[in-house]
Design a protein around this motif. Structure first.
Motif: not given
Lengths: 291, 327, 243
Positions: B48-51, B160-166, B172-178
Motif C-alpha cells: 500500500a505504501g508503495y502505491v 520478482r526476486p525473492r529477497n531484497s538485495p541490500i 517488496m521492501q526493496y521496491l518500497f525503499m527505491v
C-alpha cells in the motif's frame, strides 16, 4: 505485397463512408472547440453515453438505435447547457480555462467512463437493426448498410447544422461569439446564452454520433478515448470553425485509416490519427483547409 | 541549462529551509517511514505504501509542468508506461541490471519522448500540447500492443526476486525503499526549481506567456526543460512497476487511473508548490486504499474523478491553498 | 415617439483609476448632441458607461424610450441595446470573418428589429450603395471607410431610437470623415433618431450637431447650447483647439 485493385477501391470507398461517420463524431467538437473555443476533451465520453442510450433503447425497448438517440436529444441538449453553465461560472469567468478548465473536462471524461463501467461492465455491447448485416453491391464495390446509414445520418447532421448556423439569428450569433463578444452584446445578444445554446447543440450531436457509433462497431466504455485523437486531428486538420473543412478532413482520415488497416492490420489504425495530428500541428497549425 | 538549475533564490528571498537541510529532512522522513513499515512488519503495508509514494512521485512530476508552467499533460500513462516497458525490455535483455539503473534508463526514454512531443507542439497554444499528449497515450499504447518482444496485447511476466538485495527481507521492501528514494530526488528537484530562476521563469510563463516572452524569458527553452523533466520523472515512477505487478499488459499499464490520479492529486492538494502533490497523494491515495479495501475498487476510482472535478470547481487553490487563505 | 437621454452626476472609472467626475448631460428628443474633447478626456468612458460596458460608481443614467423611462445603470449591455439604444463603438468591432450581409443580419438580432429587417436592410443599402456591392465579402477584408459604414449600418439594423456613436472619424481620410458625418445626419433624419456622438474632430462634428458639450479631464468644461455658441467660444479655442 499483393495489392489487388478491388481491395484498394473497396478500402477507399468504405474509408469515405467511415470518414462520414467521423464527421458525425467530430461535429460537436467543431462547434465547441472551433466556434466557442472551449476544449471539451470529454466529448467522446458523451458520445459513448449516446451509444449506451441507443443500446438500452434497442435492447430493452426494441427501438431503432437512431430513433432512441433522437428521443433523447433534448436530454443531451439540456445536459450540455448545464455543463456549459458550470464551466462558465467556475472557469470562464475566473479566466482559468487552461489548467483547471481542461482538467474539469478530463475529470468528466473519467467520471463518465467509470460510471459506464459500473453500470454496464467492460463487455462489448451491440445493437440490432435491419440495416446491420446486408450490403449494397455496386459492381466491384460493396457498400455495407451499417456504414451507409451512419454516413447518411452524419451528412444530414452536417447539412442541418450548417443551415441552422447560416440561416437563423441564433446560428449567426454562434458564428460570431468567438470573434467578438462585446460586439455581440451590442447586437442585444448575451454571449453566455448563445454559448450555452451552442454547447447544448454540441452535446446533442453526441447522442446521434453515439447511436451511429454502436451501429458501426460494438462498444465498451473505454473506446471513447480512441476517438479523442481522431476528433481533434480532424478538427485541427480541417481548420477550426468550418464544417466543410471538417468533413473533408474526416474523409481523408477515414481513407488513410482504412488503407492502413487493410495493408498493415487494424491494430495500427489508432496511431494514424496521432500522426496526422502531430504533423498538422508541427507543419501547419492553422489546418490544411483553414482560412 | 545547468547554471539555471543550480542558481539559488535571489538574496534568500524564499523562506524556509535551505536546499541541503531540506534534502536531509526528506531523507530522515523517508527513513522514518521505511522504519515504521519495518515495525509494522506486514507486507501489505509495503504494497500500500508503495502505491502512495509512487503517486507522490507521479503527481510531483506532473506538477513540474502542469502546476509550475500551466501546461496540462494528459498523457501521463504514455510516460509512465514507457518507463515500465523499458524495464520489461531490460529485464529480457540484461536481467542482471540493478533496478536503479533500469529506472534511470526508463526516465531517459520518457524524458526524450517528452522533449520530442514538446518540441513539436509547444510553439502553439497550450491546448494543442494537451490534445497531443492525450493522443500520445493512445499511440504509445498502440505501438506496445503491436510489439511482440514485450508481449504485445498478451502482456509480459516479470519474475520478482525473492529477497531484497541490500536489506534482506522481502523484495517488496526493496521496491518500497527505491520508490522512497525516488520521491526524495523528485521532491528535492521540485523544490529546488521553485526557488531557482528556472522556477521564476516557469511562473512567468504560467501567469502571462506573451509578457514573459516579451521581457526576454526564453519560453520555448524553459517549456522544453519542464516537459523533459516532468516526462522523465513519470517514466522513473513507472520503471519499477513490472516488479511490483509481476505481470504487465497494455491495458493495465495504460490504465487511465494513473493519469487521473497523477492530475487529480496535485489539483486536490494544490498546484502552487511541492507540498500540494504530496498532500494530495497521501490523502487521495490513502482514501482510495481505504475505499478499495472496504467498498470496491470500481467505486474508488470514481471517487477520485468526482473529488478532482469538485476541487477544480470549488477550491481552485487546493487543500494547501485553503490553509494558506485561512492564515 | 420621442426618445431622450439624461445623465446626472455620473462618476466612473477603471478599478482604482477614476475617469469621470460628476458628469451631467442630456440629449433631448430628436437632437444631435456632440460630445467633444481630445483623447484621454473621458469621451469613450462616458459612452461605455451609458452602454453598461463600464459600471459607474455613482449617478444616474435615464433613458426615455417611447414613453417609458429606464434606469440604465445596473443593466447588462445587451439589455440596454434591447431597449432601443444602438452603439457604434470605437474601432467598429465588426465580425471580421462574417460577410457584410451576415454582419447586418446580426444587427437585427433584437426581436423588435426582426419584423422590419427587410425595410431596414433596403434603407442601409440605399444609404450605403458600397455595402450592397460588397454584400458577400468578409467584413474584415474591407477598407476602413467601408468598415465604418458597415458599423453604422449594423447599429441601425437593430432599429434603435437612440444612437450613440463613438469617434466615427478615427482612422479615416479627411474626405471620408466629412462624408461619414454627412451620412450620420442622413441616417438621423431617415430613422428619426436621437443621436449622441463623441468626436475629437471639432469642425466636422459641429457641422451636424444641434448642441455640444466639451469634456476636459473627465469633467464637463463647457456646454454649448447651439452650434454657434460652440464655434464662438474662447474656452474652446484655448483649451480644445489650442489656438
Amino acid at each position: 505485397m499483393d495489392v489487388s485493385l478491388d481491395l484498394l477501391i473497396n478500402a477507399i470507398v468504405s474509408g469515405l463512408l467511415l470518414g462520414g461517420f467521423y464527421a458525425a463524431v467530430s461535429i460537436g467538437v467543431a462547434i465547441s472547440f472551433g466556434m466557442l473555443d472551449i476544449v471539451n476533451i470529454a466529448h467522446p465520453a458523451f458520445i459513448l453515453l449516446g451509444s449506451y442510450v441507443a443500446y438500452i433503447g434497442n435492447t430493452y425497448f426494441g427501438i431503432d438505435p437512431i430513433l432512441a438517440a433522437v428521443i433523447l436529444l433534448p436530454a443531451f441538449y439540456a445536459l450540455g447547457m448545464a455543463v456549459y453553465q458550470v464551466y462558465h461560472v467556475a472557469f470562464e469567468r475566473r479566466d482559468d480555462q487552461s489548467l483547471r478548465g481542461l482538467s474539469f473536462f478530463f475529470g468528466l471524461l473519467f467520471i463518465s467512463e467509470v460510471s459506464l463501467v459500473l453500470a454496464f461492465g467492460v463487455d462489448y455491447r451491440s445493437v440490432q437493426a435491419p440495416y446491420i448485416g446486408p450490403s449494397l453491391d455496386l459492381l466491384v464495390i460493396q457498400l455495407p448498410w451499417r456504414l451507409l446509414v451512419p454516413f447518411l445520418v452524419a451528412m444530414a447532421m452536417v447539412v442541418g447544422l450548417q443551415i441552422f448556423l447560416s440561416r437563423s439569428f441564433i446560428g449567426r450569433a454562434i458564428q460570431a461569439v468567438a470573434q467578438d463578444q462585446l460586439a455581440l452584446r451590442l447586437m442585444a445578444a448575451s454571449p453566455v446564452r448563445i454559448k450555452r445554446i451552442a454547447f447544448g447543440l454540441s452535446f446533442a450531436t453526441a447522442a446521434l454520433a453515439g447511436a451511429v457509433l454502436i451501429i458501426i462497431q460494438p462498444v465498451e466504455p473505454s473506446i471513447g478515448r480512441e476517438y479523442i485523437g481522431r476528433i481533434f486531428a480532424i478538427c485541427v486538420l480541417g481548420g477550426l470553425g468550418s464544417f466543410g473543412g471538417m468533413v473533408i478532413a474526416a474523409m481523408t482520415l477515414g481513407i488513410v485509416e482504412n488503407l492502413t488497416s487493410t495493408f498493415f492490420g487494424p491494430s495500427w489504425a489508432p496511431a494514424v490519427s496521432f500522426g496526422v495530428l502531430l504533423i498538422t500541428l508541427a507543419v501547419r497549425p492553422s489546418g490544411i483547409l483553414g482560412r | 541549462m545547468a547554471s539555471l538549475d543550480a542558481r539559488p533564490a535571489v538574496g534568500g528571498v524564499a523562506p524556509g529551509l535551505g536546499s541541503v537541510p531540506f534534502i536531509l529532512a526528506l531523507i530522515v522522513a523517508a527513513a522514518a517511514i521505511f522504519g515504521a513499515g519495518k515495525l509494522i512488519g506486514n507486507s501489505y503495508a509495503f504494497f500500500a505504501g508503495y502505491v502512495v509514494v509512487q503517486y507522490i512521485v507521479l503527481g510531483t512530476a506532473w506538477n513540474i509542468l502542469g502546476g509550475y508552467t500551466g501546461y496540462v499533460n494528459f498523457g501521463v500513462t504514455a510516460f509512465f508506461a514507457i518507463g515500465a516497458y523499458s524495464t520489461v525490455v531490460l529485464y529480457k535483455l540484461v536481467p542482471a541490471l540493478p533496478l536503479p539503473l533500469m529506472i534511470v534508463v526508463g526516465g531517459v526514454m520518457a524524458g526524450l519522448v517528452g522533449l520530442g512531443t514538446g518540441y513539436l507542439t509547444l510553439r502553439l497554444r497550450g491546448v494543442y500540447f494537451s490534445i497531443a499528449t492525450l493522443a500520445l497515450a493512445v499511440v504509445v499504447q498502440t505501438l506496445i500492443t503491436n510489439w511482440d518482444f514485450v508481449g504485445g496485447a498478451r502482456g509480459a511476466y516479470v519474475l520478482r526476486p525473492r529477497n531484497s538485495p541490500i536489506l534482506g527481507g522481502e523484495y517488496m521492501q526493496y521496491l518500497f525503499m527505491v520508490m522512497l528514494g525516488l520521491a526524495v530526488v523528485v521532491l528535492a528537484t521540485a523544490r529546488a526549481i521553485e526557488r531557482s530562476t528556472l522556477g521564476y521563469g516557469f511562473a512567468a510563463i504560467r501567469d502571462d506567456e506573451a509578457a514573459a516572452e516579451a521581457s526576454g524569458v526564453p519560453t520555448l527553452k524553459l517549456k522544453l526543460i519542464a516537459t523533459t523533466l516532468s516526462g522523465g520523472f513519470m517514466g522513473m515512477a513507472g520503471a519499477p512497476l513490472p516488479y511490483y505487478v509481476t505481470y504487465l499488459d497494455p491495458s493495465s499499464g495504460f490504465s487511465l487511473n494513473y493519469a487521473v490520479n497523477a492530475i487529480a492529486m496535485p489539483l486536490i492538494g494544490g498546484t502552487g508548490s511541492w507540498l500540494g502533490p504530496v498532500v494530495g497523494a497521501i490523502l487521495v491515495g490513502g482514501l482510495q486504499e481505504y475505499i478499495r479495501v472496504t467498498i470496491s475498487s470500481a467505486i474508488n476510482v470514481l471517487v477520485v474523478g468526482v473529488l478532482m472535478v469538485g476541487f477544480v470547481i470549488a477550491a481552485p487553490q487546493g487543500i494547501v491553498g485553503l490553509f494558506q487563505r485561512k492564515r | 415617439m420621442a426618445s431622450s437621454l439624461t445623465i446626472s452626476h455620473v462618476d466612473a472609472g477603471y478599478g482604482a483609476v477614476s475617469v469621470l467626475h460628476d458628469v451631467s448631460l442630456n440629449v433631448g428628443a430628436g437632437e444631435t448632441v456632440a460630445l467633444l474633447g481630445t483623447n484621454g478626456n473621458g469621451k469613450s468612458t462616458l459612452m461605455k458607461s451609458i452602454m453598461g460596458i463600464v459600471r459607474p460608481s455613482a449617478g444616474s443614467i435615464l433613458a426615455e424610450i417611447e414613453g417609458a423611462t429606464h434606469q440604465l445603470i445596473g443593466l447588462e449591455t445587451e439589455q440596454i441595446v434591447d431597449l432601443g439604444i444602438g452603439f457604434v463603438p470605437e474601432g467598429r468591432r465588426l465580425f471580421p470573418k462574417l460577410t457584410v450581409t451576415e454582419n447586418l443580419l446580426l444587427g437585427a438580432f433584437r426581436p423588435k428589429a426582426r419584423s422590419a429587417i427587410h425595410r431596414n436592410m433596403d434603407f442601409c443599402f440605399e444609404t450605403f450603395p458600397r455595402l450592397k456591392e460588397r454584400a458577400r465579402q468578409l467584413a474584415g477584408s474591407m477598407s476602413g471607410g467601408e468598415q465604418q459604414m458597415l458599423a453604422l449600418a449594423r447599429a441601425l439594423m437593430s432599429a434603435p431610437r437612440i444612437l450613440l456613436i463613438d469617434e466615427p472619424s478615427v482612422g479615416l481620410a479627411p474626405l471620408l470623415v466629412s462624408r461619414t458625418i454627412d451620412k450620420i445626419k442622413e441616417l438621423k433624419v431617415g430613422f428619426d433618431l436621437t443621436v449622441l456622438m463623441a468626436e475629437q474632430n471639432f469642425t466636422q462634428a459641429v457641422r451636424i450637431a444641434d448642441r455640444g458639450y466639451v469634456i476636459v479631464h473627465g469633467k464637463i468644461a463647457f456646454t454649448g447650447d447651439s452650434a454657434e455658441a460652440l464655434n464662438n467660444n474662447d474656452l474652446i479655442r484655448e483649451f480644445y483647439l489650442g489656438t
